[in-house]
Scaffold this active site. Structure first.
Site, PDB file in Angstrom:
ATOM      1  N   PRO A 234      -4.218  -5.919  -4.392  1.00 15.20           N
ATOM      2  CA  PRO A 234      -3.233  -4.842  -4.378  1.00 15.20           C
ATOM      3  C   PRO A 234      -1.879  -5.305  -3.863  1.00 15.20           C
ATOM      4  CG  PRO A 234      -5.346  -4.038  -3.560  1.00 15.20           C
ATOM      5  CD  PRO A 234      -5.468  -5.530  -3.699  1.00 15.20           C
ATOM      6  N   ASP A 235      -0.839  -5.081  -4.662  1.00 14.18           N
ATOM      7  CA  ASP A 235       0.536  -5.459  -4.311  1.00 14.18           C
ATOM      8  C   ASP A 235       0.655  -6.937  -3.978  1.00 14.18           C
ATOM      9  OD1 ASP A 235       1.400  -2.797  -4.602  1.00 14.18           O
ATOM     10  OD2 ASP A 235       0.817  -2.321  -2.560  1.00 14.18           O
ATOM     11  N   GLY A 236      -0.196  -7.755  -4.619  1.00 13.11           N
ATOM     12  CA  GLY A 236      -0.221  -9.161  -4.251  1.00 13.11           C
ATOM     13  C   GLY A 236       0.167 -10.129  -5.353  1.00 13.11           C
TER      14      GLY A 236
ATOM     15  N   GLY B  60       0.785  -1.223   0.000  1.00 13.09           N
ATOM     16  CA  GLY B  60       0.000   0.000   0.000  1.00 13.09           C
ATOM     17  C   GLY B  60       0.818   1.276   0.000  1.00 13.09           C
TER      18      GLY B  60
END
Length: 207
Positions: free
Chosen positions: A129-131, A103
């Site tokens: 997200p960011d995964g 994040g």
């Protein structure tokens, strides 16, 4: 010739380094921004690079109708919907060692948390997200006397140095090896935090 899209909202530093790295190589770059008045589009125009303003709501149609080999995010301010992600191959660079500090404000949050190792991650984009799956990581060490601005500079230098090399590996269907960062370099260990001058001086070929 490989075709890549640089997708961002305004910041230009990552694009500048990618442009310099691929200048003179067999790679066609198109710069895309959701912000019609962005510095990103202005710089692309000045450099003679193809550019286009694409509002967020038009992403699915645009990327679905353009056959890019890779879409590279550089500080894009919107989350991509699953439908957009399915329309191409998207990667992002994040200023932490994912899955830690996902994040916003990752650099600041890592620093105030007191971690002694942070870094940079390049990953595929998914609807988490960011995964997405990690493509490359490299650490930055945080010493007891390191100031925040020094740490932030180290992270940005490493992003500029790492991202073009990972993009190049993907375009050539290679598995990125972090040792590729140090071809002809003298620093091979200890993290970029111990050799920031190398990252800074070699982040991209100068025009």
């Amino acid at each position: 010739m490989k075709k890549i899209a640089i997708l961002g909202s305004d910041k230009v530093e990552l694009f500048e380094n990618i442009y310099r790295y691929f200048k003179g190589k067999d790679v066609d770059i198109t710069v895309i921004s959701d912000n019609v008045n962005s510095e990103l589009l202005f710089l692309a125009k000045n450099l003679g690079v193809s550019f286009k303003h694409v509002p967020e709501k038009e992403n699915v149609e645009y990327f679905g109708s353009n056959n890019f080999d890779l879409i590279v995010l550089t500080d894009y301010r919107h989350n991509l919907s699953e439908e957009v992600i399915e329309s191409g191959k998207f990667i992002n660079i994040h200023p932490s060692l994912l899955p830690a500090f996902k994040g916003e404000d990752a650099i600041y949050r890592a620093f105030v948390a007191g971690v002694k190792v942070s870094g940079v991650t390049v990953h595929w984009i998914t609807n988490e997200p960011d995964g997405g799956k990690i493509l490359a990581q490299y650490p930055v060490l945080i010493g007891n006397t390191t100031h925040y601005d020094e740490f932030e500079t180290e992270i940005h230098d490493l992003q500029n140095f790492l991202y073009p090399k990972v993009i190049d590996a993907i375009l050539n269907d290679k598995v990125f090896d972090f040792t590729d960062l140090f071809e002809n370099a003298k620093c091979h260990s200890g993290g970029c935090g111990n050799c920031s001058s190398h990252c800074n001086n070699n982040s991209a070929e100068k025009p």
